[in-house]
Design an enzyme around this catalytic site. Structure first.
Site, PDB file in Angstrom:
ATOM      1  N   HIS A 128       5.109 -34.917  -9.351  1.00 27.01           N
ATOM      2  CA  HIS A 128       4.529 -33.601  -8.861  1.00 27.01           C
ATOM      3  C   HIS A 128       2.841 -33.921  -8.839  1.00 27.01           C
ATOM      4  CE1 HIS A 128       4.761 -31.974 -13.592  1.00 27.01           C
ATOM      5  NE2 HIS A 128       3.414 -32.510 -13.178  1.00 27.01           N
TER       6      HIS A 128
ATOM      7  N   HIS B 202      -0.204 -26.607 -15.638  1.00 27.60           N
ATOM      8  CA  HIS B 202      -1.336 -27.446 -15.889  1.00 27.60           C
ATOM      9  C   HIS B 202      -2.417 -26.424 -16.545  1.00 27.60           C
ATOM     10  CE1 HIS B 202       1.436 -29.823 -13.583  1.00 27.60           C
ATOM     11  NE2 HIS B 202       1.059 -30.949 -14.416  1.00 27.60           N
TER      12      HIS B 202
ATOM     13  N   HIS C 194       2.547 -42.705 -16.407  1.00 29.69           N
ATOM     14  CA  HIS C 194       1.116 -42.449 -16.112  1.00 29.69           C
ATOM     15  C   HIS C 194       0.234 -41.837 -17.333  1.00 29.69           C
ATOM     16  CE1 HIS C 194       2.784 -38.344 -15.790  1.00 29.69           C
ATOM     17  NE2 HIS C 194       1.539 -37.973 -15.369  1.00 29.69           N
TER      18      HIS C 194
ATOM     19  N   GLU D 144       6.097 -35.778 -19.613  1.00 29.90           N
ATOM     20  CA  GLU D 144       6.485 -34.911 -19.063  1.00 29.90           C
ATOM     21  C   GLU D 144       8.016 -35.057 -18.324  1.00 29.90           C
ATOM     22  OE1 GLU D 144       3.541 -33.625 -16.199  1.00 29.90           O
ATOM     23  OE2 GLU D 144       3.977 -35.248 -14.843  1.00 29.90           O
TER      24      GLU D 144
HETATM   25 FE   LIG Z   1       2.214 -32.782 -14.586  1.00 32.98          FE
END
Ligand SMILES: [Fe+2]
Length: 410
Positions: free
Chosen positions: A12, A59, A193, A240
């Site tokens: 996302h 977020h 990431h 996540e």
């Molecule tokens: Fe995220």
């Protein structure tokens, strides 16, 4: 009954949304990403699920550290797009499915997953980064979304195992819903990431490919891993992917991976997987149709009692917010200066305005006002709780006090 027909795992990363809004679909650097979503788009176009249940994280756009829920399910009629600092993206409002969402909340809480429930929170790129690549949306979206927020931004996070079990409980809840609906479950989040600290830009393609294999064939190995394992292997923010475990937990073991794309463009591995249930009509034998909250069976027969539930909360949110705002001194002053104008400004209906004007306490309770906001209204108009109690019972204040041990209380 409602059936889960498959699941989608998708990154996302917000740059997907930026590239999409700038029409970079054919740009050589972005084409592998957009092409990778096309089979998932076609799969949804062909299967036409009525509802997407999306595990996502916010977020710090709709929730903040003052109250960040571990799990929260959206029960609203519709959802707006969060402004994340660069303005609201030009996407239509997203319809929710309050009936199934309410059922999920009731069944999951009774299954000992204590989710929070939200209504008025916009959804950020956790949902809206991949969604336009999965569903057409010129003027409206082709189905409804039930967002389930997962805390992956403030430790302690739910464990990967807890997310997997949440998915399993979600499946039980969906399968117990009486309406014939088809449902696809989506788990969003990047693969490897890291976007903070000196390790920013860390990726691990070898691990990503192994994750993709395990999420299909051996999710329990992933479910047993600790957050630190995910941080070490995939970078801090890759933790996540526990949201993919929630998606996978909602699927059976009789699935086929019908699509896979992996593209590492900038800092996040952008991945799309589509799993299809081989026999969505299979009776897993785990659940029977259930409606309502089993903890409250028979409650409607208890005289003079009005249980406040999600249905009341969604239906009467405007009126309850009106009273809730009375904790604010400016709002109180506005109301006291001109009650009718304050009711109009708040969008109260004529019936609600009448009950406010008449201090119709029992009428308000029967209608769906929660007592804990009503008592703020009572303070503002100079009534004590005891006086309100008496009026709700249809008694004079003296009659009510005579039933208590403290007859001189005021
Ligand atoms: Fe995220």
């Amino acid at each position: 009954m409602a059936r889960i027909i498959g699941g989608i795992g998708s990154s996302h990363v917000p740059t997907i949304g930026v590239a999409y809004d700038k029409n970079k679909q054919d740009h050589p650097a972005w084409a592998p990403l957009f092409k990778g979503f096309e089979p998932a788009f076609k799969w949804l176009e062909e299967k036409k699920p009525d509802v997407l249940i999306v595990f996502y994280n916010d977020h710090l756009n709709a929730f903040f550290y003052d109250l960040y829920p571990t799990f929260a399910v959206g029960v609203a009629e519709q959802y707006d797009v969060a402004d994340e600092g660069a303005g609201r993206r030009p996407l239509p409002m997203l319809p929710g499915h309050p009936g199934l969402a309410r059922h999920i909340a009731e069944q999951l809480v009774n299954d000992e997953f204590d989710l929070s429930v939200f209504q008025d929170r916009p959804l950020d790129h956790g949902v809206f980064s991949p969604l336009p690549l999965l569903w057409p949306h010129d003027d409206k979206w082709p189905g409804a979304v039930i967002p389930i927020e997962v805390n992956v931004v403030q430790y302690p996070l739910p464990t990967a195992m807890r997310c997997f079990k949440l998915g399993q409980a979600l499946r039980r809840a969906v399968e117990s819903y009486p309406e014939d609906l088809t449902v696809a479950v989506v788990g969003t989040g990047g693969l490897s990431h890291q976007i903070h600290g000196e390790r920013t830009g860390f990726n691990n393609t070898e691990w990503d490919i192994r994750f993709i294999d395990l999420i299909e064939k051996d999710p329990m190995t992933l479910a047993r891993m600790k957050h630190v394992d995910y941080i070490r292997l995939g970078g801090a923010e890759s933790v996540e992917v526990i949201m993919w475990l929630a998606m996978r937990g909602a699927l059976s073991d009789d699935i086929t991976k019908v699509h896979q794309n992996y593209y590492l463009a900038t800092t996040t591995a952008m991945t799309v997987l589509v799993f299809e249930e081989n026999d969505p009509a299979a009776d897993t034998g785990r659940t029977a149709i259930r409606t309502g909250n089993p903890q409250l069976e028979g409650a409607s027969e208890i005289e003079g009692t009005y249980v406040f539930d999600i249905q009341t909360a969604t239906k009467r949110i405007n009126l309850n917010r009106f009273f809730w705002n009375m904790k604010n001194p400016e709002f109180r002053a506005t109301f006291s200066a001109d009650e009718a104008a304050a009711c109009r400004k708040a969008g109260l209906t004529p019936e609600e305005t009448r009950m406010v004007a008449e201090r119709d306490w029992i009428g308000l309770v029967r209608y769906g006002a929660n007592f804990f906001v009503l008592e703020k209204f009572a303070r503002l108009v100079g009534e004590t709780n005891l006086e309100v109690y008496a009026e709700m019972r249809g008694e004079t204040f003296e009659e009510f006090l005579a039933t208590r041990q403290v007859p001189d209380a005021r």
